[in-house]
Design a protein around this motif. Structure first.
Motif, PDB file in Angstrom:
ATOM      1  N   HIS A 242     -43.494 -25.930  18.114  1.00 58.76           N
ATOM      2  CA  HIS A 242     -44.168 -27.100  17.542  1.00 58.76           C
ATOM      3  C   HIS A 242     -45.467 -26.721  16.840  1.00 58.76           C
ATOM      4  O   HIS A 242     -45.877 -27.375  15.891  1.00 58.76           O
ATOM      5  N   LEU A 243     -46.132 -25.683  17.337  1.00 57.00           N
ATOM      6  CA  LEU A 243     -47.357 -25.234  16.668  1.00 57.00           C
ATOM      7  C   LEU A 243     -47.023 -24.635  15.308  1.00 57.00           C
ATOM      8  O   LEU A 243     -47.730 -24.867  14.321  1.00 57.00           O
ATOM      9  N   ALA A 244     -45.928 -23.868  15.279  1.00 52.98           N
ATOM     10  CA  ALA A 244     -45.483 -23.293  14.007  1.00 52.98           C
ATOM     11  C   ALA A 244     -45.084 -24.414  13.040  1.00 52.98           C
ATOM     12  O   ALA A 244     -45.390 -24.357  11.842  1.00 52.98           O
ATOM     13  N   ALA A 245     -44.440 -25.460  13.581  1.00 47.84           N
ATOM     14  CA  ALA A 245     -44.023 -26.596  12.746  1.00 47.84           C
ATOM     15  C   ALA A 245     -45.242 -27.346  12.204  1.00 47.84           C
ATOM     16  O   ALA A 245     -45.242 -27.812  11.062  1.00 47.84           O
ATOM     17  N   LEU A 246     -46.268 -27.443  13.029  1.00 54.40           N
ATOM     18  CA  LEU A 246     -47.495 -28.118  12.615  1.00 54.40           C
ATOM     19  C   LEU A 246     -48.156 -27.367  11.452  1.00 54.40           C
ATOM     20  O   LEU A 246     -48.562 -27.964  10.457  1.00 54.40           O
ATOM     21  N   ASP A 247     -48.217 -26.043  11.573  1.00 56.06           N
ATOM     22  CA  ASP A 247     -48.773 -25.215  10.488  1.00 56.06           C
ATOM     23  C   ASP A 247     -47.979 -25.451   9.208  1.00 56.06           C
ATOM     24  O   ASP A 247     -48.542 -25.561   8.119  1.00 56.06           O
ATOM     25  N   TYR A 248     -46.664 -25.529   9.360  1.00 59.42           N
ATOM     26  CA  TYR A 248     -45.808 -25.751   8.198  1.00 59.42           C
ATOM     27  C   TYR A 248     -46.099 -27.122   7.575  1.00 59.42           C
ATOM     28  O   TYR A 248     -46.234 -27.254   6.357  1.00 59.42           O
ATOM     29  N   ALA A 249     -46.225 -28.142   8.426  1.00 64.94           N
ATOM     30  CA  ALA A 249     -46.462 -29.512   7.938  1.00 64.94           C
ATOM     31  C   ALA A 249     -47.798 -29.621   7.198  1.00 64.94           C
ATOM     32  O   ALA A 249     -47.940 -30.420   6.270  1.00 64.94           O
ATOM     33  N   VAL A 250     -48.756 -28.820   7.612  1.00 61.82           N
ATOM     34  CA  VAL A 250     -50.066 -28.849   6.964  1.00 61.82           C
ATOM     35  C   VAL A 250     -49.984 -28.217   5.571  1.00 61.82           C
ATOM     36  O   VAL A 250     -50.665 -28.637   4.642  1.00 61.82           O
ATOM     37  N   SER A 251     -49.110 -27.222   5.418  1.00 64.70           N
ATOM     38  CA  SER A 251     -49.050 -26.473   4.148  1.00 64.70           C
ATOM     39  C   SER A 251     -48.039 -27.015   3.144  1.00 64.70           C
ATOM     40  O   SER A 251     -48.140 -26.727   1.966  1.00 64.70           O
ATOM     41  N   ALA A 297     -18.816 -25.047  22.772  1.00 68.77           N
ATOM     42  CA  ALA A 297     -19.961 -24.156  22.580  1.00 68.77           C
ATOM     43  C   ALA A 297     -20.939 -24.732  21.567  1.00 68.77           C
ATOM     44  O   ALA A 297     -20.530 -25.348  20.576  1.00 68.77           O
ATOM     45  N   ALA A 298     -22.227 -24.556  21.856  1.00 75.32           N
ATOM     46  CA  ALA A 298     -23.280 -24.975  20.928  1.00 75.32           C
ATOM     47  C   ALA A 298     -24.409 -23.960  21.003  1.00 75.32           C
ATOM     48  O   ALA A 298     -25.003 -23.772  22.071  1.00 75.32           O
ATOM     49  N   TYR A 299     -24.643 -23.261  19.914  1.00 70.80           N
ATOM     50  CA  TYR A 299     -25.841 -22.412  19.846  1.00 70.80           C
ATOM     51  C   TYR A 299     -26.332 -22.342  18.406  1.00 70.80           C
ATOM     52  O   TYR A 299     -25.602 -22.651  17.462  1.00 70.80           O
ATOM     53  N   ALA A 300     -27.595 -21.954  18.299  1.00 68.74           N
ATOM     54  CA  ALA A 300     -28.307 -22.086  17.024  1.00 68.74           C
ATOM     55  C   ALA A 300     -28.178 -20.860  16.137  1.00 68.74           C
ATOM     56  O   ALA A 300     -28.131 -19.730  16.634  1.00 68.74           O
ATOM     57  N   ASP A 301     -28.166 -21.100  14.847  1.00 65.89           N
ATOM     58  CA  ASP A 301     -28.524 -20.058  13.894  1.00 65.89           C
ATOM     59  C   ASP A 301     -30.042 -20.202  13.755  1.00 65.89           C
ATOM     60  O   ASP A 301     -30.535 -21.242  13.323  1.00 65.89           O
ATOM     61  N   THR A 302     -30.784 -19.187  14.161  1.00 68.37           N
ATOM     62  CA  THR A 302     -32.248 -19.315  14.215  1.00 68.37           C
ATOM     63  C   THR A 302     -32.935 -18.699  13.000  1.00 68.37           C
ATOM     64  O   THR A 302     -34.155 -18.605  12.962  1.00 68.37           O
ATOM     65  N   SER A 303     -32.130 -18.265  12.006  1.00 67.74           N
ATOM     66  CA  SER A 303     -32.746 -17.485  10.925  1.00 67.74           C
ATOM     67  C   SER A 303     -33.746 -18.299  10.096  1.00 67.74           C
ATOM     68  O   SER A 303     -34.757 -17.767   9.656  1.00 67.74           O
ATOM     69  N   LYS A 304     -33.497 -19.613   9.926  1.00 72.54           N
ATOM     70  CA  LYS A 304     -34.431 -20.398   9.095  1.00 72.54           C
ATOM     71  C   LYS A 304     -35.798 -20.523   9.784  1.00 72.54           C
ATOM     72  O   LYS A 304     -36.843 -20.340   9.140  1.00 72.54           O
ATOM     73  N   ALA A 305     -35.771 -20.815  11.090  1.00 68.10           N
ATOM     74  CA  ALA A 305     -37.050 -20.931  11.816  1.00 68.10           C
ATOM     75  C   ALA A 305     -37.792 -19.592  11.801  1.00 68.10           C
ATOM     76  O   ALA A 305     -39.022 -19.551  11.654  1.00 68.10           O
ATOM     77  N   GLU A 306     -37.041 -18.504  11.936  1.00 71.96           N
ATOM     78  CA  GLU A 306     -37.685 -17.180  11.917  1.00 71.96           C
ATOM     79  C   GLU A 306     -38.309 -16.903  10.559  1.00 71.96           C
ATOM     80  O   GLU A 306     -39.452 -16.464  10.461  1.00 71.96           O
ATOM     81  N   ARG A 307     -37.547 -17.196   9.502  1.00 67.18           N
ATOM     82  CA  ARG A 307     -37.984 -16.865   8.140  1.00 67.18           C
ATOM     83  C   ARG A 307     -39.114 -17.771   7.676  1.00 67.18           C
ATOM     84  O   ARG A 307     -40.117 -17.314   7.145  1.00 67.18           O
ATOM     85  N   VAL A 308     -38.963 -19.079   7.910  1.00 65.10           N
ATOM     86  CA  VAL A 308     -39.907 -20.033   7.311  1.00 65.10           C
ATOM     87  C   VAL A 308     -41.062 -20.382   8.254  1.00 65.10           C
ATOM     88  O   VAL A 308     -42.212 -20.494   7.826  1.00 65.10           O
ATOM     89  N   LEU A 309     -40.761 -20.555   9.535  1.00 66.10           N
ATOM     90  CA  LEU A 309     -41.825 -20.929  10.483  1.00 66.10           C
ATOM     91  C   LEU A 309     -42.466 -19.698  11.132  1.00 66.10           C
ATOM     92  O   LEU A 309     -43.479 -19.805  11.819  1.00 66.10           O
ATOM     93  N   HIS A 310     -41.858 -18.529  10.932  1.00 62.42           N
ATOM     94  CA  HIS A 310     -42.322 -17.283  11.575  1.00 62.42           C
ATOM     95  C   HIS A 310     -42.381 -17.461  13.082  1.00 62.42           C
ATOM     96  O   HIS A 310     -43.333 -17.037  13.743  1.00 62.42           O
ATOM     97  N   TRP A 311     -41.354 -18.088  13.618  1.00 64.24           N
ATOM     98  CA  TRP A 311     -41.278 -18.352  15.062  1.00 64.24           C
ATOM     99  C   TRP A 311     -39.942 -17.863  15.603  1.00 64.24           C
ATOM    100  O   TRP A 311     -38.921 -18.010  14.934  1.00 64.24           O
ATOM    101  N   HIS A 312     -39.955 -17.301  16.776  1.00 58.67           N
ATOM    102  CA  HIS A 312     -38.700 -17.060  17.491  1.00 58.67           C
ATOM    103  C   HIS A 312     -38.962 -17.143  18.991  1.00 58.67           C
ATOM    104  O   HIS A 312     -40.077 -16.928  19.459  1.00 58.67           O
TER     105      HIS A 312
END
Ligand code: UD1
Length: 332
Positions: A242-251, A297-312
């Motif tokens: 959520h902190l990474a998302a907040l930084d994104y929302a500000v920019s 089964a349900a699991y995430a592709d996390t590449s967008k969050a890693e690439r854009v939010l710099h979060w993992h």
């Protein structure tokens, strides 16, 4: 920045408030305590050694919400508040739609009037529905099978439409996978009312002797051991997202969905074994028939969050089991 957190006394909300305060943000919680306790707010203060504002206000109470915005120059909102039990939503659709949708509309109108146009929204991986292949990617079509899921789909749509109509808005749509675990202090965690619906709280109560045995819903799925596979994520990792998302929302402006998961699947039986081994407890179980509405089964592709939010996510299943158990023992 001053961040208003709706539902900040709840499970994910309280952990996010801790991370916000640790990162130097000011926090204003708005929570009607319908599924949480004010005690959690004191625990946030205890963990962080910092103060925050708490308002016991219902989002449906427009006047009181306007007062909160009038008293606090809010830079951004993180919106957790909402009903969240799938089965209950089927029984009480009007309550779910009214609370979750009307509450969000009143929040957005109040934000607009106050000139605050940045929001991070608690969505859910439930929006991927029954038909998408794993791993789930943000570009997939979204759908729902129950009123709870529809509230998430609808609110995502409302935020997409709002950002389209007024390009100065920013909305980050966070699709959570399966949040478990607790703060390492053992002071805050998940305390479901009544008999838990979700796997980890149920396992914890069986291990604690409160419930006699776990019912494993189906062992004939097309998964390695036949039981359901999910992407469990430590709530502290999720809070940091959520902190990474907040930084994104500000920019940036516009509406953007992101998966918050680990990208790894764990089956029900693997989770039972991990919990037993990590905490040196027994979790008796029996296999029963599938639960309606469940997928294999349900699991995430996390590449967008890693690439854009710099979060993992950083924490593994062992830490998740350890911290969940620690919280249960603390809250005895
Ligand atoms: C559930 C909701 C989902 C919601 C999420 C919130 C359903 C159908 N889905 O997801 O919409 O966003 O919680 O966290 O309710 N299991 C057992 N025995 C139990 C409980 C669960 O075997 O007593 C199994 C389930 O079949 C599933 C896995 O454990 O394979 C995880 O279940 P759960 O924790 O309820 O999460 P989801 O079903 O993924």
């Amino acid at each position: 920045m001053k961040v208003l957190v709706t539902g900040g006394a709840g499970f994910i909300g309280s952990h996010t408030c801790v991370e916000l305060l640790n990162a130097g943000h000011e926090v204003v919680i708005v929570d009607n305590l319908s599924n949480s306790k004010e005690e959690a707010v004191d625990k946030i203060r205890e963990i962080t050694g910092k103060d925050l504002r708490f308002y016991r206000v219902d989002l449906l109470d427009r006047r009181e919400l306007e007062d909160v915005f009038a008293q606090n120059p809010v830079g951004a909102v993180i919106h957790f508040a909402g009903y969240k039990a799938v089965g209950e939503s089927v029984e009480k659709p009007l309550e779910y739609y009214w609370n979750n949708i009307a509450g969000t509309l009143i929040l957005l109108e109040t934000m607009r009037a106050a000139g605050c146009k940045k929001i991070v929204f608690s969505s859910s991986a439930t929006v991927y529905g029954m038909d998408n292949p794993v791993p789930f990617k943000e570009g997939y079509p979204i759908s729902a099978t129950n009123p709870y899921g529809y509230t998430k789909v609808m609110i995502e749509q409302i935020l997409q439409d709002l950002c389209h109509a007024d390009p100065s808005w920013s909305a980050v749509l966070l699709r959570y996978f399966n949040p478990i675990g607790a703060h390492e202090s053992g002071l805050i965690g998940e305390s479901p009312n009544g008999i838990p619906n979700n796997l980890l709280p149920y396992i914890a109560q069986v291990a604690d002797g409160v419930l006699p045995e776990l019912k494993v819903y189906g062992d004939d799925y097309d998964t390695p051991d036949g039981t359901g596979v999910r992407d469990y994520i430590h709530v502290v990792d999720l809070a940091k997202g959520h902190l990474a998302a907040l930084d994104y929302a500000v920019s940036y402006t516009g509406a953007e969905p992101f998966n918050l998961g680990t990208g790894h699947g764990t089956s029900v039986l693997e989770m039972v074994q991990a919990f037993e081994k990590t905490n040196n407890v027994r979790v008796p179980y029996k296999i029963v028939s599938r639960r309606a509405g469940d997928i294999a089964a349900a699991y995430a592709d996390t590449s967008k969050a890693e690439r854009v939010l710099h979060w993992h996510a950083e924490k593994g299943i062992t830490e998740m089991c350890q911290d969940s158990w620690k919280f249960i023992q603390h809250s005895r």
